[in-house]
Scaffold this motif. Structure first.
Motif, short mmCIF file in Angstrom:
data_model
loop_
_atom_site.label_atom_id
_atom_site.label_comp_id
_atom_site.label_asym_id
_atom_site.label_seq_id
_atom_site.Cartn_x
_atom_site.Cartn_y
_atom_site.Cartn_z
N GLY A 149 -31.95 1.07 -28.59
CA GLY A 149 -30.68 0.50 -28.14
C GLY A 149 -30.85 -0.28 -26.85
O GLY A 149 -30.24 -1.34 -26.68
N ALA A 150 -31.67 0.24 -25.95
CA ALA A 150 -31.91 -0.47 -24.69
C ALA A 150 -32.56 -1.82 -24.95
O ALA A 150 -32.23 -2.81 -24.28
N ARG A 151 -33.50 -1.88 -25.89
CA ARG A 151 -34.12 -3.17 -26.20
C ARG A 151 -33.10 -4.14 -26.80
O ARG A 151 -33.08 -5.33 -26.45
N THR A 152 -32.23 -3.64 -27.68
CA THR A 152 -31.18 -4.49 -28.23
C THR A 152 -30.27 -5.01 -27.13
O THR A 152 -29.91 -6.19 -27.11
N SER A 190 -18.73 11.76 -27.33
CA SER A 190 -18.47 12.63 -26.18
C SER A 190 -18.51 11.82 -24.89
O SER A 190 -19.16 10.77 -24.82
N GLN A 191 -17.84 12.34 -23.88
CA GLN A 191 -17.85 11.69 -22.58
C GLN A 191 -19.23 11.74 -21.97
O GLN A 191 -19.66 10.81 -21.28
N ALA A 192 -19.97 12.82 -22.24
CA ALA A 192 -21.34 12.94 -21.73
C ALA A 192 -22.21 11.80 -22.26
O ALA A 192 -23.04 11.25 -21.53
N SER A 193 -22.01 11.44 -23.52
CA SER A 193 -22.78 10.34 -24.10
C SER A 193 -22.35 9.00 -23.53
O SER A 193 -23.19 8.11 -23.30
N VAL A 194 -21.06 8.84 -23.29
CA VAL A 194 -20.58 7.62 -22.63
C VAL A 194 -21.24 7.48 -21.26
O VAL A 194 -21.75 6.41 -20.89
N ASP A 195 -21.27 8.59 -20.52
CA ASP A 195 -21.88 8.57 -19.19
C ASP A 195 -23.38 8.23 -19.28
O ASP A 195 -23.91 7.49 -18.43
N PRO A 219 -22.95 0.30 -28.45
CA PRO A 219 -23.50 1.61 -28.84
C PRO A 219 -22.41 2.60 -29.21
O PRO A 219 -21.25 2.48 -28.78
N SER A 220 -22.79 3.59 -30.00
CA SER A 220 -21.89 4.71 -30.30
C SER A 220 -22.22 5.85 -29.34
O SER A 220 -23.39 6.20 -29.18
N PRO A 221 -21.22 6.46 -28.72
CA PRO A 221 -21.47 7.51 -27.73
C PRO A 221 -21.68 8.87 -28.39
O PRO A 221 -20.90 9.81 -28.21
N ILE A 244 -17.94 0.21 -26.41
CA ILE A 244 -18.27 1.57 -26.81
C ILE A 244 -17.58 1.87 -28.14
O ILE A 244 -16.35 1.91 -28.22
N GLU A 245 -18.36 2.05 -29.20
CA GLU A 245 -17.82 2.26 -30.54
C GLU A 245 -17.65 3.76 -30.78
O GLU A 245 -18.52 4.43 -31.35
N ASP A 246 -16.52 4.27 -30.32
CA ASP A 246 -16.29 5.71 -30.26
C ASP A 246 -15.30 6.22 -31.29
O ASP A 246 -14.60 7.21 -31.07
N THR A 247 -15.25 5.56 -32.45
CA THR A 247 -14.28 5.99 -33.47
C THR A 247 -14.71 7.26 -34.20
O THR A 247 -13.90 7.88 -34.88
#
Length: 470
Positions: free
Chosen positions: A19-22, A50-55, A9-11, A41-44
């Motif tokens: 995404g959860a189903r994938t 954001s860190q919030a999205s990673v969390d 996923p991208s954060p 984590i595809e965070d380019t």
């Protein structure tokens, strides 16, 4: 080589249900085949990540208990590796420097539109070597000019794309940062991904990535592109359809097992079977059995699945999730019945754990007011005598058990020669504050005896006030 799938996923937001189903399908396929499951984590996209999205992604994966074998890997920590591969492609003649400005590229596309040709970069710098020394440039992939790419898709079947339809895509921007299609290829190659499971909105990227992999001499993974999820109105699932983030379903009172069971059936089936344990999912799931058409999200069906799990799972397990909702609603559960007892008597009366917490508040804290409609209907002047008598009989009980409580209520009705409802309903309003509860004897048994007697006294005072005002 062992089978390896990944979820990447991208954060840039929450973990949405698509995404959860994938992630679930990827996880199941790896589990079924004794393989590995990679979280990447595809965070380019530095501006939107954001860190919030990673969390949020981590919280969602952990709540669903989709444990990963390797990772999480972060693309921003692999820039040196991407640069190395770009240099390799330049050295092999499979990539080149492009000095065309964005305005010049747009002019190329406009010219193609006017002539009815494919809108793409025209390859101006593809074979040139007269590079200027003071102009910025991007790195483009030298896509084959003829032939075709065949995606042997495990869900969609063979998909064929002519190379002449594909652009010389950008691998690195003018600031040197790598692009999505390059990073995905390098990661899948380095992490030995054997099966790429992702949404079918990525089909347009797949032929480009296949050509890059071939240029690198890498082994191609197998692909499975999963159709999107639609809302009840037939349009792509979005915020307007309600909760689409995984953790919102937790907040709304769904069990993770219920959401997983619902998602696995949202695009895959095994006969007419609706309920699957985690073990059954692993045993029966196969990517080749996934639907080719999009699936429609049905909240009523999810509610039905959630109710099944609340009623059939171990009450002690359901209670752990209920505890979270009690805390969210500010209900102190230290003084009151064990939550598993609440689950046993409330599970078949509610749709969600959030609702279960809401209707169970009276077990743990007193209420300052009785429900107005219940008072009007059930605490009429005529119930003063039944309340006084049933209180006396309850106070005299040597043991506070459902059986003896039931007998006390029954004896009161018999002695006064009235129906059980004439005693039970006003008693229910007195003890719970409202007109709805589980079986009254069980409900009272879970409450502290002295608390019940005090609440009856309060109800009697309410009745007396009505008498005085009548």
């Amino acid at each position: 080589m062992s089978l390896t799938t990944r979820f990447a996923p991208s954060p840039t937001g929450y973990l949405h249900v698509g995404g959860a189903r994938t992630a679930l399908y990827s996880w199941l396929y790896a589990k079924k085949n004794g393989g590995d499951f990679v979280l990447r984590i595809e965070d380019t996209d530095l501006e939107r990540s954001s860190q919030a999205s990673v969390d949020a992604i981590m919280d969602g994966m952990n709540w669903l208990n989709l444990e990963w074998t390797h990772g999480p890997y972060f693309q921003t920590q692999r820039f040196d590796r991407y640069k190395e591969v770009i240099e390799q492609l330049l050295a092999s003649g499979n990539a080149y420097r492009c000095y065309s400005t964005s305005d010049e590229v747009e002019a190329m596309r406009e010219q193609a539109r006017e002539t009815g040709a494919k809108e793409k970069y025209n390859g101006l710098w593809r074979d040139r070597t007269d590079y200027p020394t003071d102009k910025p440039y991007v790195i483009r992939f030298k896509n084959p000019l003829d032939g075709e790419v065949v995606i042997k898709d495990m869900v969609k079947g063979d998909i064929t794309i002519a190379n002449e339809e594909l652009d010389d895509l950008i691998l690195a921007r003018s600031d040197g940062t790598p692009t999505y299609n390059l990073t995905v290829v390098v990661d899948d190659w380095d992490m030995k991904i054997t099966h790429v499971v992702r949404g079918d909105d990525h089909i347009s990227n797949t032929p480009k990535q296949i050509n890059i992999l071939l240029a690198l001499g890498a082994t191609l993974p197998e692909y499975a592109h999963i159709p999107m999820i639609l809302g009840d109105d037939g349009k792509r699932l979005s915020k307007r359809h309600g909760a689409v983030g995984v953790m919102q379903y937790r907040d709304d009172g769904y069990l993770p097992e219920a959401l997983l069971n619902y998602l696995v059936r949202l695009g895959w089936s095994h006969g007419d079977k609706e309920i699957f344990s985690r073990e059954e999912m692993i045993e029966l799931f196969d990517l080749k059995d996934c639907n080719r058409a999009a699936s429609g999200f049905n909240t009523d069906k999810l509610i039905w699945v959630n109710q099944h799990y609340m009623k059939t799972m171990e009450p002690s397990y359901v209670a752990k999730h209920l505890a979270w909702h009690m805390n969210e609603q500010g209900i102190n559960i230290e003084k009151g019945p064990a939550l598993e007892k609440i689950v046993k008597i409330q599970a078949d009366r509610v749709k969600t754990l959030k609702e279960m917490a809401q209707i169970s508040r009276y077990f743990y804290e007193d209420f300052s007011e009785l429900e107005a409609s219940a008072v009007k209907k059930h605490l009429r002047p005529v119930v003063k005598e039944p309340l006084i008598l049933v209180k006396a009989k309850l106070a005299a009980l040597s043991e506070w058990s459902p059986e003896l409580i039931h007998a006390a209520i029954n004896d009161t009705a018999t002695e006064l020669e009235v129906g059980m409802g004439k005693v039970g309903m006003p008693l229910r309003v007195a003890a719970t504050g409202g007109g709805n509860s589980p079986s009254l004897d069980v409900t009272l048994a879970l409450l502290d005896k002295d608390k019940v007697l005090a609440r009856i006294d309060h109800a009697i005072e309410v009745v007396e006030a009505r008498i005085a005002n009548s």
